[in-house]
Write a protein that holds these residues in place. Structure first.
Motif, mmCIF file in Angstrom:
data_model
loop_
_atom_site.group_PDB
_atom_site.id
_atom_site.type_symbol
_atom_site.label_atom_id
_atom_site.label_comp_id
_atom_site.label_asym_id
_atom_site.label_seq_id
_atom_site.Cartn_x
_atom_site.Cartn_y
_atom_site.Cartn_z
ATOM 1 N N LEU A 61 -9.484 -31.992 -20.307
ATOM 2 C CA LEU A 61 -10.446 -30.989 -20.770
ATOM 3 C C LEU A 61 -9.908 -29.581 -20.582
ATOM 4 O O LEU A 61 -10.080 -28.718 -21.448
ATOM 5 C CB LEU A 61 -11.760 -31.164 -20.016
ATOM 6 N N ILE A 62 -9.235 -29.340 -19.453
ATOM 7 C CA ILE A 62 -8.655 -28.018 -19.202
ATOM 8 C C ILE A 62 -7.568 -27.697 -20.213
ATOM 9 O O ILE A 62 -7.474 -26.568 -20.717
ATOM 10 C CB ILE A 62 -8.117 -27.955 -17.756
ATOM 11 N N LYS A 63 -6.745 -28.687 -20.559
ATOM 12 C CA LYS A 63 -5.688 -28.461 -21.548
ATOM 13 C C LYS A 63 -6.275 -28.125 -22.919
ATOM 14 O O LYS A 63 -5.788 -27.222 -23.608
ATOM 15 C CB LYS A 63 -4.792 -29.698 -21.645
ATOM 16 N N LYS A 64 -7.332 -28.839 -23.308
ATOM 17 C CA LYS A 64 -7.951 -28.562 -24.598
ATOM 18 C C LYS A 64 -8.632 -27.194 -24.610
ATOM 19 O O LYS A 64 -8.566 -26.466 -25.612
ATOM 20 C CB LYS A 64 -8.961 -29.658 -24.933
ATOM 21 N N ALA A 65 -9.279 -26.833 -23.504
ATOM 22 C CA ALA A 65 -9.907 -25.515 -23.420
ATOM 23 C C ALA A 65 -8.858 -24.406 -23.472
ATOM 24 O O ALA A 65 -9.060 -23.370 -24.121
ATOM 25 C CB ALA A 65 -10.730 -25.412 -22.140
ATOM 26 N N ALA A 66 -7.716 -24.629 -22.797
ATOM 27 C CA ALA A 66 -6.641 -23.636 -22.830
ATOM 28 C C ALA A 66 -6.084 -23.476 -24.241
ATOM 29 O O ALA A 66 -5.806 -22.349 -24.692
ATOM 30 C CB ALA A 66 -5.534 -24.038 -21.862
ATOM 31 N N ASP A 148 -0.003 -14.346 -19.218
ATOM 32 C CA ASP A 148 -1.377 -14.078 -19.654
ATOM 33 C C ASP A 148 -1.920 -12.809 -19.012
ATOM 34 O O ASP A 148 -2.618 -12.014 -19.668
ATOM 35 C CB ASP A 148 -2.278 -15.266 -19.295
ATOM 36 N N GLN A 149 -1.614 -12.612 -17.737
ATOM 37 C CA GLN A 149 -2.100 -11.398 -17.071
ATOM 38 C C GLN A 149 -1.486 -10.140 -17.660
ATOM 39 O O GLN A 149 -2.191 -9.142 -17.903
ATOM 40 C CB GLN A 149 -1.794 -11.472 -15.574
ATOM 41 N N ALA A 199 -5.699 -16.667 -17.971
ATOM 42 C CA ALA A 199 -5.066 -16.370 -16.683
ATOM 43 C C ALA A 199 -5.795 -17.072 -15.544
ATOM 44 O O ALA A 199 -5.166 -17.558 -14.593
ATOM 45 C CB ALA A 199 -5.031 -14.864 -16.452
ATOM 46 N N MET A 200 -7.126 -17.156 -15.632
ATOM 47 C CA MET A 200 -7.887 -17.880 -14.616
ATOM 48 C C MET A 200 -7.565 -19.372 -14.637
ATOM 49 O O MET A 200 -7.402 -20.000 -13.586
ATOM 50 C CB MET A 200 -9.378 -17.640 -14.836
ATOM 51 N N ILE A 201 -7.464 -19.940 -15.840
ATOM 52 C CA ILE A 201 -7.112 -21.361 -15.951
ATOM 53 C C ILE A 201 -5.703 -21.607 -15.420
ATOM 54 O O ILE A 201 -5.453 -22.596 -14.715
ATOM 55 C CB ILE A 201 -7.241 -21.827 -17.409
ATOM 56 N N SER A 202 -4.774 -20.711 -15.747
ATOM 57 C CA SER A 202 -3.400 -20.864 -15.250
ATOM 58 C C SER A 202 -3.356 -20.779 -13.733
ATOM 59 O O SER A 202 -2.622 -21.522 -13.069
ATOM 60 C CB SER A 202 -2.499 -19.790 -15.870
ATOM 61 N N TYR A 204 -5.765 -21.638 -11.699
ATOM 62 C CA TYR A 204 -6.316 -22.900 -11.186
ATOM 63 C C TYR A 204 -5.279 -24.014 -11.259
ATOM 64 O O TYR A 204 -5.150 -24.815 -10.322
ATOM 65 C CB TYR A 204 -7.556 -23.280 -11.993
ATOM 66 N N LYS A 205 -4.522 -24.083 -12.347
ATOM 67 C CA LYS A 205 -3.507 -25.114 -12.477
ATOM 68 C C LYS A 205 -2.413 -24.954 -11.428
ATOM 69 O O LYS A 205 -1.892 -25.939 -10.897
ATOM 70 C CB LYS A 205 -2.922 -25.077 -13.890
ATOM 71 N N ILE A 206 -2.066 -23.730 -11.087
ATOM 72 C CA ILE A 206 -1.059 -23.499 -10.058
ATOM 73 C C ILE A 206 -1.572 -23.971 -8.701
ATOM 74 O O ILE A 206 -0.840 -24.558 -7.903
ATOM 75 C CB ILE A 206 -0.677 -22.006 -10.004
ATOM 76 N N SER A 207 -2.858 -23.717 -8.432
ATOM 77 C CA SER A 207 -3.417 -24.093 -7.132
ATOM 78 C C SER A 207 -3.516 -25.601 -6.952
ATOM 79 O O SER A 207 -3.594 -26.079 -5.812
ATOM 80 C CB SER A 207 -4.811 -23.472 -6.971
ATOM 81 N N THR A 208 -3.530 -26.365 -8.047
ATOM 82 C CA THR A 208 -3.644 -27.822 -7.946
ATOM 83 C C THR A 208 -2.296 -28.531 -7.984
ATOM 84 O O THR A 208 -2.270 -29.756 -7.855
ATOM 85 C CB THR A 208 -4.517 -28.364 -9.091
ATOM 86 N N VAL A 209 -1.199 -27.796 -8.137
ATOM 87 C CA VAL A 209 0.116 -28.425 -8.173
ATOM 88 C C VAL A 209 0.507 -28.822 -6.755
ATOM 89 O O VAL A 209 0.381 -28.041 -5.809
ATOM 90 C CB VAL A 209 1.160 -27.462 -8.782
ATOM 91 N N SER A 210 1.003 -30.036 -6.581
ATOM 92 C CA SER A 210 1.419 -30.526 -5.266
ATOM 93 C C SER A 210 2.791 -29.964 -4.918
ATOM 94 O O SER A 210 3.686 -29.909 -5.762
ATOM 95 C CB SER A 210 1.456 -32.064 -5.257
#
Length: 212
Positions: A61-66, A148-149, A199-202, A204-210
């Protein structure tokens, strides 16, 4: 000699108290038997599978929204570029006579190219499941986040610089030139909103990377 002096006689009179063997607790034996016969737990059940499926759906869903926001940023940037580039009506009603409008046009062109490249990259990743450029997921997320920023800051800067000039013109006269300038500024602002959300979505994606 008396018997008191004989150590053997003393040993004969000493009686040792026998100790009875203690039986192990019945409860402990039952617990050991149950633990021995119980199958080992794998640590992965229906709850873990449901969590993974839910995570996959959220990421999809995040990928489609992006991608949708990329397309919107592309459309708004392209409209800002077209409207401002065609805003030439002779004499003082030409956009190239004003630095603020030329700045907005340049940023709109840059934002259009950036949004187009990003949209094509995301379409390729969604359709093939592979990255267009073979980089790590964290590196790709950082590129999106900072790109994006930067584009969002440039768009809001260009729009903010052109707003006072347009307002001053509209106080004296309101015509197609000022209306077109206001429309280009509005499109640039909408493109800024799209990129700010990206930029907010990006982030969030960075914060979830292991990191492991």
């Amino acid at each position: 000699m008396s018997n008191l002096d004989d150590p053997k006689s003393n040993h004969q009179h000493v009686e040792s108290t026998p100790t009875e063997p203690t039986a192990p607790p019945v409860a402990d034996m039952e617990n050991q038997a149950n633990s021995a016969t119980a199958p080992p737990s794998s640590g992965f059940g229906f709850g873990g599978a449901a969590a993974i499926v839910q995570r996959w759906r959220r990421e999809d869903l995040i990928k489609k929204a992006a991608l949708a926001l990329r397309v919107l940023a592309l459309i708004f940037s392209l409209l800002a570029f077209i409207i401002m580039a065609s805003n030439e009506h002779g004499d003082w009603k030409n956009f190239d006579r004003y630095d603020e409008y030329r700045y907005l046009l340049a940023i709109a062109i840059l934002s259009t190219l950036y949004s187009l490249a990003q949209a094509l990259r995301h379409v390729h990743e969604l359709s093939t499941g592979r990255h267009l450029i073979q980089v790590q997921q964290r590196t790709s997320g950082l590129f999106d986040f900072f790109g994006d920023q930067i584009m969002a800051y440039l768009l809001i800067s260009a729009s903010s610089a052109a707003i006072p000039l347009t307002n001053n013109m509209r106080e004296g006269v309101d015509n197609i030139f000022t209306d077109s300038s206001a429309a280009a500024i509005s499109m640039g602002f909408f493109a800024f909103v799209s990129l700010a959300l990206l930029a907010m979505i990006s982030g969030y994606k960075i914060s979830t990377v292991s990191y492991i």
